[in-house]
Each structure stands twice: as C-alpha cells, then as structure tokens.
Design an enzyme around this catalytic site. Structure first.
Site, PDB file in Angstrom:
ATOM      1  N   SER A   1     -10.282   0.233   3.795  1.00 26.30           N
ATOM      2  CA  SER A   1      -9.505  -0.235   4.951  1.00 26.30           C
ATOM      3  C   SER A   1      -8.829   0.957   5.603  1.00 26.30           C
ATOM      4  CB  SER A   1      -8.444  -1.242   4.508  1.00 26.30           C
ATOM      5  OG  SER A   1      -9.077  -2.394   4.027  1.00 26.30           O
TER       6      SER A   1
ATOM      7  N   GLU B   1      -3.824   3.606   6.858  1.00 25.71           N
ATOM      8  CA  GLU B   1      -3.688   3.411   5.401  1.00 25.71           C
ATOM      9  C   GLU B   1      -4.370   4.585   4.692  1.00 25.71           C
ATOM     10  OE1 GLU B   1      -4.686  -0.473   3.790  1.00 25.71           O
ATOM     11  OE2 GLU B   1      -5.493   0.432   1.974  1.00 25.71           O
TER      12      GLU B   1
ATOM     13  N   ARG C   1       0.809  -1.235   0.000  1.00 20.32           N
ATOM     14  CA  ARG C   1       0.000   0.000   0.000  1.00 20.32           C
ATOM     15  C   ARG C   1       0.841   1.283   0.000  1.00 20.32           C
ATOM     16  NH1 ARG C   1      -2.241  -3.362  -1.395  1.00 20.32           N
ATOM     17  NH2 ARG C   1      -4.061  -4.483  -0.591  1.00 20.32           N
TER      18      ARG C   1
HETATM   19  C1  LIG Z   1     -15.465   0.516  -0.218  1.00 24.04           C
HETATM   20  C2  LIG Z   1     -13.972   0.631  -0.454  1.00 24.04           C
HETATM   21  C3  LIG Z   1     -13.238  -0.525  -0.724  1.00 24.04           C
HETATM   22  C4  LIG Z   1     -11.850  -0.424  -0.936  1.00 24.04           C
HETATM   23  N1  LIG Z   1     -11.138  -1.572  -1.205  1.00 24.04           N
HETATM   24  C5  LIG Z   1      -9.805  -1.488  -1.445  1.00 24.04           C
HETATM   25  C6  LIG Z   1      -9.047  -2.663  -1.747  1.00 24.04           C
HETATM   26  O1  LIG Z   1      -9.560  -3.774  -1.818  1.00 24.04           O
HETATM   27  N2  LIG Z   1      -7.718  -2.528  -1.986  1.00 24.04           N
HETATM   28  C7  LIG Z   1      -7.102  -1.321  -1.917  1.00 24.04           C
HETATM   29  O2  LIG Z   1      -5.882  -1.255  -2.165  1.00 24.04           O
HETATM   30  N3  LIG Z   1      -7.798  -0.197  -1.640  1.00 24.04           N
HETATM   31  C8  LIG Z   1      -9.124  -0.252  -1.393  1.00 24.04           C
HETATM   32  N4  LIG Z   1      -9.820   0.885  -1.106  1.00 24.04           N
HETATM   33  C9  LIG Z   1      -9.105   2.179  -0.994  1.00 24.04           C
HETATM   34  C10 LIG Z   1      -9.036   2.987  -2.299  1.00 24.04           C
HETATM   35  O3  LIG Z   1     -10.085   2.648  -3.175  1.00 24.04           O
HETATM   36  C11 LIG Z   1      -7.685   2.797  -3.007  1.00 24.04           C
HETATM   37  O4  LIG Z   1      -6.608   3.214  -2.208  1.00 24.04           O
HETATM   38  C12 LIG Z   1      -7.628   3.576  -4.328  1.00 24.04           C
HETATM   39  O5  LIG Z   1      -6.460   3.214  -5.012  1.00 24.04           O
HETATM   40  C13 LIG Z   1      -7.638   5.079  -4.135  1.00 24.04           C
HETATM   41  O6  LIG Z   1      -7.823   5.681  -5.406  1.00 24.04           O
HETATM   42  P1  LIG Z   1      -8.500   7.113  -5.545  1.00 24.04           P
HETATM   43  O7  LIG Z   1      -8.510   7.483  -6.972  1.00 24.04           O
HETATM   44  O8  LIG Z   1      -9.826   7.131  -4.863  1.00 24.04           O
HETATM   45  O9  LIG Z   1      -7.430   8.005  -4.770  1.00 24.04           O
HETATM   46  P2  LIG Z   1      -7.677   9.115  -3.642  1.00 24.04           P
HETATM   47  O10 LIG Z   1      -8.378   8.484  -2.474  1.00 24.04           O
HETATM   48  O11 LIG Z   1      -8.303  10.307  -4.235  1.00 24.04           O
HETATM   49  O12 LIG Z   1      -6.163   9.426  -3.241  1.00 24.04           O
HETATM   50  C14 LIG Z   1      -5.383   8.421  -2.599  1.00 24.04           C
HETATM   51  C15 LIG Z   1      -3.908   8.799  -2.709  1.00 24.04           C
HETATM   52  O13 LIG Z   1      -3.510   8.727  -4.071  1.00 24.04           O
HETATM   53  C16 LIG Z   1      -2.939   9.967  -4.481  1.00 24.04           C
HETATM   54  N5  LIG Z   1      -3.297  10.201  -5.882  1.00 24.04           N
HETATM   55  C17 LIG Z   1      -4.513  10.130  -6.459  1.00 24.04           C
HETATM   56  N6  LIG Z   1      -4.427  10.405  -7.766  1.00 24.04           N
HETATM   57  C18 LIG Z   1      -3.121  10.680  -8.010  1.00 24.04           C
HETATM   58  C19 LIG Z   1      -2.399  11.058  -9.177  1.00 24.04           C
HETATM   59  N7  LIG Z   1      -2.988  11.217 -10.369  1.00 24.04           N
HETATM   60  N8  LIG Z   1      -1.064  11.263  -9.054  1.00 24.04           N
HETATM   61  C20 LIG Z   1      -0.450  11.113  -7.867  1.00 24.04           C
HETATM   62  N9  LIG Z   1      -1.072  10.755  -6.743  1.00 24.04           N
HETATM   63  C21 LIG Z   1      -2.409  10.538  -6.817  1.00 24.04           C
HETATM   64  C22 LIG Z   1      -3.522  11.004  -3.551  1.00 24.04           C
HETATM   65  O14 LIG Z   1      -2.679  12.138  -3.457  1.00 24.04           O
HETATM   66  C23 LIG Z   1      -3.618  10.224  -2.249  1.00 24.04           C
HETATM   67  O15 LIG Z   1      -2.363  10.232  -1.597  1.00 24.04           O
HETATM   68  C24 LIG Z   1     -11.206   0.828  -0.887  1.00 24.04           C
HETATM   69  C25 LIG Z   1     -11.969   1.990  -0.626  1.00 24.04           C
HETATM   70  C26 LIG Z   1     -13.334   1.889  -0.402  1.00 24.04           C
HETATM   71  C27 LIG Z   1     -14.112   3.154  -0.137  1.00 24.04           C
END
Ligand SMILES: Cc1cc2nc3c(=O)[nH]c(=O)nc-3n(C[C@H](O)[C@H](O)[C@H](O)COP(=O)(O)OP(=O)(O)OC[C@H]3O[C@@H](n4cnc5c(N)ncnc54)[C@H](O)[C@@H]3O)c2cc1C
Length: 304
Positions: free
Chosen positions: A226, A296, A177
């Site tokens: 998580s 996380e 992660r």
């Molecule tokens: C119901 C639910 C289930 C989930 N299940 C999982 C799972 O099974 N496995 C898992 O790993 N995660 C899970 N997650 C967490 C989340 O979906 C992941 O971490 C996902 O990768 C975050 O992507 P996001 O676009 O929403 O990023 P954001 O939440 O918007 O940002 C997360 C991080 O990524 C960075 N970021 C975003 N876009 C960029 C970019 N273009 N360039 C540089 N940095 C960037 C941000 O600065 C921040 O630090 C879950 C979340 C929810 C709500």
C-alpha cells in the site's frame, strides 16, 4: 572498500559481522529500484551490533532495513550505513501462555506458520505480509483487522549509543502504520502474545488471507505494498480510483490496475519514476477530492 567502510573497519577491529561497500539495494527492495548503500553492515549477533553502534561516529547516518517490502530507495542510494539483520536474528521460540519470542529478521510468514504449528491463534494476518518482524514492529504492520500492536508484549533493540533497550507495548506508541519508538533504535526482537486456537481454525484463517491476497493484490509484481495510508474516513484506493489514476503511468512505473493503492515497477522503472508517479497521484487526489494522501511507503536515500 569505500573510504567510509575503511574508516569504520579501522574503528571496529573486533567486529565479527560484515561491512560491504556499495551494496546494491535494488537487489533487496521489492520495487527492484534505487541506488546502493554506501556501506551495508550485517552484524553477527546483538553484541556485535552494539559494539558497532557504540563505535560508529555520530556523524555517520545509520538506517535499518528488513526485507525491503515497504521501501522506495531513491536512485542516488543511501549515504552512510544500512544495517540488515541476518539469520542469527531470525529465531522463533514458542513460550508458555501462547507466547512467541521472535527475532527481528524472522519473516512474518514464518511467524504465522510457527504459530499454526504451536496451536497459537492471532498471527494468521502475518501470513499475507511479505516483511520481517523488524519492519512489522516499526510500521505496526497489520491486515484483516489485526495489527502488530495487538500482539506485542515487549520489544528489544539497540540504540545509537550501542545500549540495549526494552520497550513495553505502551512505550512503542503505536498508531495506524506507525510507532513513536525512538527512530535510532534497531529492533532485534520481540515477545508476542497470541491465544490458544485449534489448528483447523488457524489454517482456515490463513487460507482466507492467502485467497484474498492472490485475488485482490498484485503480490507477484515489483511493488511496495500500500503506497498511501488510508486517510481517516476514506480508503486511499477509492480516492485514487475516483481521481482517474487507475493504470496511470510515469516511465516504467504504473498505478496497479488490480489495486489502485499499489504502484508497480512494470519494467525499467527508476526510483524517480515511482516517486513522481506517487506525487502526481497525490496531486490529482487532492485536486479531485480535497484529501491529502500521506505516503505509507518509506522513501529513503538521495536522488541521482
Ligand atoms: C505485496 C505487499 C503486500 C503488503 N501488504 C501489507 C499489509 O497487508 N499490511 C501491512 O501493514 N503492510 C503490508 N505491506 C508492507 C510491508 O510488507 C510492511 O510494512 C512490512 O512490515 C515491512 O517489513 P520489512 O521487513 O520489509 O521492512 P522494510 O520495508 O525493509 O522497512 C520498513 C521500515 O521498517 C524499518 N525497519 C525494518 N527493520 C527494522 C529493525 N530491525 N529495526 C528498526 N526498524 C526497522 C525500516 O527502517 C523502515 O522504516 C505489503 C507489502 C507488499 C510488497
């Protein structure tokens, strides 16, 4: 417009993307809490992003967000500029040798579907992750035994000086992660490697992912996924459960009854409620088992 938005607009007369002052982040982040971004910038394409970053003064904080599924935004909002990539960064192209070239704003779920349609295996895990590829590249998002790092060939981005950068899988410094890629880089896309697979096999895997999510996680709730990383040799949810935190509440925030490592906004929660609940869970787990949980979820912004 705010003073910062005016200042940035004056420095970037040829900007084609949108600068919005005071954009509510609670409308974007999954928890549905938190204050506004001082300025939200949506670049029109990579050249526009580069132009903006080159001209934005170094004292202005810049923070990229994706779909907000891993973010807890504090109630005082985000000082500086939040950058959110739009549709022009959401392309998904199938290339030879079971590869996908994807934009950072593409939703993980759409990548899983594109891979299915192209007969490319290795992406079904994305079917259950509600983020974008940008977030997956930064967080090394993973599930069901596969992580983003297993698929990455190359990652593209733009750094704080506006320079275009390319990172190999090794350059990304992936671990559980997390990535050690420079924090100032905004990822714009990636080349991902899968393998040939039959449509039936991929569909079966995607169905299993969907079934697991619907029965084991509160995916219809306002949550950030998580909350804590699994400490080496432990499951975060088991430690939280053993410490008696299942269902525990602070204000409108609650430890999910369904999955103890998920915090949920059950209605009217503030960012402070969710963060205080998380900190209290950490304290109780430490007291009960001696294990220190590490967040996380990314907590961003300032307190009210
Ligand atoms: C119901 C639910 C289930 C989930 N299940 C999982 C799972 O099974 N496995 C898992 O790993 N995660 C899970 N997650 C967490 C989340 O979906 C992941 O971490 C996902 O990768 C975050 O992507 P996001 O676009 O929403 O990023 P954001 O939440 O918007 O940002 C997360 C991080 O990524 C960075 N970021 C975003 N876009 C960029 C970019 N273009 N360039 C540089 N940095 C960037 C941000 O600065 C921040 O630090 C879950 C979340 C929810 C709500």
């Amino acid at each position: 417009m705010s003073a910062l938005a005016d200042r940035l607009a004056a420095l970037t007369p040829e900007l084609r993307g949108r600068l919005v002052a005071g954009q509510r982040l609670a409308d974007i982040a999954w928890f549905r809490v938190g204050g506004p971004a001082e300025v939200l910038f949506s670049p029109s394409d990579e050249g526009d992003l580069s132009y903006f970053l080159e001209r934005a003064p170094q004292d202005v904080p810049i923070y990229p967000i994706g779909l907000g599924s891993n973010l807890l935004v504090r109630d005082g909002g985000m000082p500086g500029v939040v950058i959110r990539l739009g549709k022009t960064f959401a392309g998904i192209a199938v290339e030879g040798d079971a590869r996908l070239r994807v934009g950072a704003a593409a939703a993980d779920k759409r990548v899983a579907i594109a891979a299915l349609e192209a007969g490319i295996g290795g992406f079904a895990f994305y079917h259950g992750i509600p983020g974008s590829i940008g977030g997956a590249l930064r967080m090394n998002a993973g599930a069901h035994g596969t992580e983003t790092s297993d698929r990455v060939v190359e990652v593209y981005g733009v750094d704080r000086s506006g320079a275009r950068r390319t990172f190999s899988n090794a350059d990304m410094g992936y671990a559980y992660r997390s990535s050690k890629a420079p924090q100032d880089v905004i990822f714009t896309g990636a080349l991902l490697q899968g393998y040939p697979e039959t449509e039936d096999a991929i569909r079966a895997e995607m169905d299993a992912v969907a079934e697991h999510r619907e029965t084991k996680q509160p995916i219809k709730s306002r949550t950030g996924g998580s909350t804590f990383k699994n400490p080496p040799g432990h499951s975060a949810w088991k430690l939280i459960d053993a410490a008696g935190c299942r269902g525990f509440r602070v204000g409108g925030a609650q430890v999910s009854e369904m999955h103890c490592n998920f915090l949920i906004n059950v209605g009217g929660a503030t960012g402070a409620d969710i963060e205080s609940l998380g900190e209290e869970v950490r304290r109780r787990v430490k007291e009960h088992s001696g294990v220190e949980l590490e967040w996380e979820i990314k907590r961003i912004g300032v307190a009210a």
